[in-house]
Scaffold this active site. Structure first.
Site, PDB file in Angstrom:
ATOM      1  N   ASN A 141       0.879  -1.159   0.022  1.00 35.36           N
ATOM      2  CA  ASN A 141      -0.045  -0.043   0.247  1.00 35.36           C
ATOM      3  C   ASN A 141       0.849   1.392  -0.086  1.00 35.36           C
ATOM      4  O   ASN A 141       0.483   2.239  -0.591  1.00 35.36           O
ATOM      5  CB  ASN A 141      -0.953  -0.076   1.184  1.00 35.36           C
ATOM      6  N   GLU A 197       4.211  -4.236  12.396  1.00 37.40           N
ATOM      7  CA  GLU A 197       3.180  -3.285  12.137  1.00 37.40           C
ATOM      8  C   GLU A 197       2.004  -4.075  11.171  1.00 37.40           C
ATOM      9  O   GLU A 197       2.160  -4.054  10.159  1.00 37.40           O
ATOM     10  CB  GLU A 197       3.862  -2.136  11.228  1.00 37.40           C
ATOM     11  N   CYS A 256      -3.204   2.042   6.463  1.00 41.61           N
ATOM     12  CA  CYS A 256      -3.367   1.225   7.788  1.00 41.61           C
ATOM     13  C   CYS A 256      -4.149   1.832   8.940  1.00 41.61           C
ATOM     14  O   CYS A 256      -4.888   1.695   9.545  1.00 41.61           O
ATOM     15  CB  CYS A 256      -1.881   0.668   8.502  1.00 41.61           C
ATOM     16  N   GLU A 315       7.956   1.540  15.429  1.00 40.98           N
ATOM     17  CA  GLU A 315       8.608   2.015  14.390  1.00 40.98           C
ATOM     18  C   GLU A 315       8.856   3.626  14.494  1.00 40.98           C
ATOM     19  O   GLU A 315       7.828   4.199  15.190  1.00 40.98           O
ATOM     20  CB  GLU A 315       8.052   1.796  13.036  1.00 40.98           C
TER      21      GLU A 315
HETATM   22  P1  NAD Z   1       0.361  -9.056   3.768  1.00 43.96           P
HETATM   23  O1  NAD Z   1       0.220  -9.673   5.171  1.00 43.96           O
HETATM   24  O2  NAD Z   1      -0.720  -9.925   2.665  1.00 43.96           O
HETATM   25  O3  NAD Z   1       1.683  -9.097   3.238  1.00 43.96           O
HETATM   26  C1  NAD Z   1       2.930  -8.356   3.543  1.00 43.96           C
HETATM   27  C2  NAD Z   1       3.808  -8.884   3.097  1.00 43.96           C
HETATM   28  O4  NAD Z   1       4.207 -10.170   3.885  1.00 43.96           O
HETATM   29  C3  NAD Z   1       4.144  -9.296   1.582  1.00 43.96           C
HETATM   30  O5  NAD Z   1       5.599  -8.799   1.301  1.00 43.96           O
HETATM   31  C4  NAD Z   1       4.125 -10.624   1.400  1.00 43.96           C
HETATM   32  O6  NAD Z   1       4.645 -10.975   0.537  1.00 43.96           O
HETATM   33  C5  NAD Z   1       4.787 -11.371   2.773  1.00 43.96           C
HETATM   34  N1  NAD Z   1       4.136 -12.508   3.540  1.00 43.96           N
HETATM   35  C6  NAD Z   1       2.908 -13.187   3.050  1.00 43.96           C
HETATM   36  N2  NAD Z   1       2.902 -14.087   3.637  1.00 43.96           N
HETATM   37  C7  NAD Z   1       3.932 -14.461   4.491  1.00 43.96           C
HETATM   38  C8  NAD Z   1       4.587 -15.196   5.437  1.00 43.96           C
HETATM   39  N3  NAD Z   1       3.580 -16.448   5.825  1.00 43.96           N
HETATM   40  N4  NAD Z   1       5.449 -15.100   5.980  1.00 43.96           N
HETATM   41  C9  NAD Z   1       6.267 -13.873   5.816  1.00 43.96           C
HETATM   42  N5  NAD Z   1       5.994 -12.983   5.056  1.00 43.96           N
HETATM   43  C10 NAD Z   1       4.781 -13.249   4.305  1.00 43.96           C
HETATM   44  O7  NAD Z   1      -0.251  -7.607   3.854  1.00 43.96           O
HETATM   45  P2  NAD Z   1      -0.588  -6.743   2.533  1.00 43.96           P
HETATM   46  O8  NAD Z   1      -1.925  -7.071   2.138  1.00 43.96           O
HETATM   47  O9  NAD Z   1       0.580  -6.436   1.866  1.00 43.96           O
HETATM   48  O10 NAD Z   1      -0.678  -5.230   3.380  1.00 43.96           O
HETATM   49  C11 NAD Z   1      -2.045  -4.899   3.848  1.00 43.96           C
HETATM   50  C12 NAD Z   1      -1.926  -4.939   5.285  1.00 43.96           C
HETATM   51  O11 NAD Z   1      -0.889  -4.312   5.953  1.00 43.96           O
HETATM   52  C13 NAD Z   1      -3.329  -4.325   5.901  1.00 43.96           C
HETATM   53  O12 NAD Z   1      -3.982  -5.072   7.039  1.00 43.96           O
HETATM   54  C14 NAD Z   1      -2.808  -3.084   6.543  1.00 43.96           C
HETATM   55  O13 NAD Z   1      -3.566  -2.337   7.668  1.00 43.96           O
HETATM   56  C15 NAD Z   1      -1.459  -3.452   6.956  1.00 43.96           C
HETATM   57  N6  NAD Z   1      -0.466  -2.269   6.974  1.00 43.96           N
HETATM   58  C16 NAD Z   1      -0.057  -1.898   8.316  1.00 43.96           C
HETATM   59  C17 NAD Z   1       0.898  -0.865   8.532  1.00 43.96           C
HETATM   60  C18 NAD Z   1       1.090  -0.506   9.788  1.00 43.96           C
HETATM   61  O14 NAD Z   1       2.294   0.324   9.717  1.00 43.96           O
HETATM   62  N7  NAD Z   1       0.610  -0.750  10.818  1.00 43.96           N
HETATM   63  C19 NAD Z   1       1.065  -0.038   7.320  1.00 43.96           C
HETATM   64  C20 NAD Z   1       0.820  -0.464   6.073  1.00 43.96           C
HETATM   65  C21 NAD Z   1      -0.059  -1.581   6.033  1.00 43.96           C
END
Ligand code: NAD
Length: 472
Positions: free
Chosen positions: A148, A244, A278, A452
């Site tokens: 995102n 995060e 997020c 962070e």
């Molecule tokens: P996601 O969890 O699908 O993927 C995030 C990353 O993790 C990707 O690089 C993915 O390839 C990797 N990944 C997937 N499965 C994994 C596993 N089993 N082990 C290790 N890595 C793995 O998340 P997304 O859909 O890319 O992002 C959206 C989510 O992120 C939303 O829930 C949003 O709220 C959250 N988010 C949080 C913050 C924050 O700072 N708190 C910031 C941005 C997004």
């Protein structure tokens, strides 16, 4: 450097092609427009080995030199912001100007972090002994980023980890790997080989990384479900962890606000980046006296906002970033429709194969409906009525998440009191989405683990080392 082609990983200072590739889709068209390397297990091992080798000298490089290098890397990021922004729009979907803002903002962020230094605390300096606590780096950091805010959220990890003296292997999301791969090549001009490695790959690569014994720490940004899997995997060898994760932020609007002004702000707090933030406003609690007025103003804004291809002039909101997320958002919308909820939908969106969803306001749904309880991560905003302060605080806190929250009121003192009672890591009063590199960002409950940004964020990449020195 050609930003339209030739996407390679950076491993040990070298450009490395994948033994296989993954496809990258433009979310505005649904078409594959590029491929990125799919990192093999052997290539991951090489990246970790290169980072481990580099750690020995990077750790002993004076922090002032590391700070200068991080700052020079930020200059290069800024210098390439225009080319990167165009590529960003093609892979992520966000309009070019806003994409450029993220990249330039990430450079500013890195420079601010490059000013930071860990403290040294002397607990005793007597005739017999000297005792101090200093902070030392951890080793090789595994950084995993989401789609995102692919550049910004990756740089939130790169800058503090490297300033602190760690080396890194960074993995972008498989949905948005391209800008990050180019940044790997760009930064290669600055950092000694092996200090900063970038790899890309499909769904198998993340778990392969978190299980790798060569990492001392994992810094992960993504969904709560994945974060829990990362924590499980890290437990095997007690890797240090920063998570995060998701959020379902409540925004509380009191009746003394200037409705025209707050409507504009709340619209952007909820829908900027097509609501894929997020800390976006995801549940809007409005006092019953001003509910209808705010709903009508938000509906009017939704009616005129231009949703479309981020490459087209005038687009404000782009598509949902990927098909998986699009399907999730559409399922939530279907659920709201089939449950008989009242939906107010905004301007028409382009047809075709792009992942477009119209801006949607859900008019006073029940508290227990899915659209209220789940993180939509798409442009669906539930608006709910309240009349009593204690009741609205309880409803705002009745969430598995605890990332951010917002209070809107002309009475700042009252708003700050309400903010204090929200169980979240960040609260805003009469403003939204404002974050700073020197201020900690941390989720509570299922929104995260660790911190962070700020000095606390820097210290997450270090360990305290207590030193006891006898004098006599
Ligand atoms: P996601 O969890 O699908 O993927 C995030 C990353 O993790 C990707 O690089 C993915 O390839 C990797 N990944 C997937 N499965 C994994 C596993 N089993 N082990 C290790 N890595 C793995 O998340 P997304 O859909 O890319 O992002 C959206 C989510 O992120 C939303 O829930 C949003 O709220 C959250 N988010 C949080 C913050 C924050 O700072 N708190 C910031 C941005 C997004």
């Amino acid at each position: 450097m050609d930003f339209n082609d030739g996407y390679v990983m950076t491993i040990g200072g070298k450009a490395v092609a994948g033994t296989a590739t993954i496809e990258v889709v433009n979310p505005a068209t649904g078409e594959v427009f590029a491929t990125a390397p799919d990192c093999s297990k052997e290539q991951l091992d090489e990246a970790v080995a290169a980072a481990d080798k580099a750690f020995k000298s990077w750790r002993d490089t004076p922090i002032a030199e590391r700070q200068v290098m991080v700052s020079r890397a930020a200059d290069l990021l800024e210098a390439h912001a225009d080319e990167l922004a165009r590529l960003f729009t093609r892979e992520q979907g966000r309009p070019v100007d806003a994409a450029r803002e993220e990249i330039a903002g990430a450079a500013v962020w890195m420079k601010a972090v490059a000013q930071m230094e860990p403290p040294v605390h002397v607990s005793e300096d007597s005739e017999t002994q000297f005792i101090e606590t200093r902070y030392v780096p951890l080793g090789v950091v595994c950084a995993i980023a989401p789609w995102n805010f692919p550049v910004n959220l990756a740089m939130w990890k790169v800058a503090p980890a490297l300033v602190a003296g760690n080396t890194m292997v960074l993995k972008p999301s498989p949905f948005t790997p391209l800008c990050t791969l180019k940044i790997g090549e760009i930064f290669n001009e600055v950092f000694p080989e092996g200090v900063f490695n970038v790899i890309s790959g499909g769904d198998a690569l993340g778990p392969m990384m978190t299980a790798h014994p060569g990492f001392a720490k994992i810094s992960f940004t993504g969904s709560t479900a994945t974060g829990k899997r990362v924590m499980e995997s890290a437990a095997k060898d007690l890797k240090r962890l920063t998570l995060e994760l998701g959020g379902n932020d409540a925004s509380i609007v009191f009746p003394d606000v200037d409705l025209d002004a707050v409507a504009q702000s709340i619209f952007m707090a909820a829908f900027y980046n097509t609501a894929q933030i997020c800390v976006a406003t995801k549940r809007l609690y409005v006092h019953e006296d001003v509910y209808d007025g705010l709903r009508d103003r938000l509906a009017a804004l939704a009616g005129v906002v231009k949703v479309g291809d981020g490459a087209e002039q005038g687009t404000v909101l782009g598509p949902i970033q990927n098909k998986r997320q699009y399907d999730r958002v559409m399922a939530l919308l279907e659920d709201a429709k089939s449950s008989g909820l009242t939906l107010i939908q905004g301007a028409a969106v382009p047809g075709g194969a792009g992942y477009f969803v119209p801006v949607t306001i859900v008019d006073n749904p029940p508290e227990d409906s899915r659209v209220v309880q789940e993180e939509a991560f798409g442009p669906i905003l539930p608006m709910l009525k309240f009349s009593d302060v204690d009741d609205v605080i309880e409803r705002a806190n009745a969430s598995e998440y605890g990332l951010g929250g917002t209070v809107w009121s002309a009475d700042t003192k009252k708003a700050m009191d309400v903010a204090r009672r929200l169980e979240t890591g960040t609260v805003w009063v009469n403003q939204f989405l404002n974050l700073r590199p020197d201020t900690p960002f941390a989720g509570r409950k299922n929104s995260g683990f660790g911190v962070e940004n700020g000095l606390e964020g820097l210290l997450e990449y270090m360990a305290p080392q207590a030193v006891y020195v006898a004098k006599s």
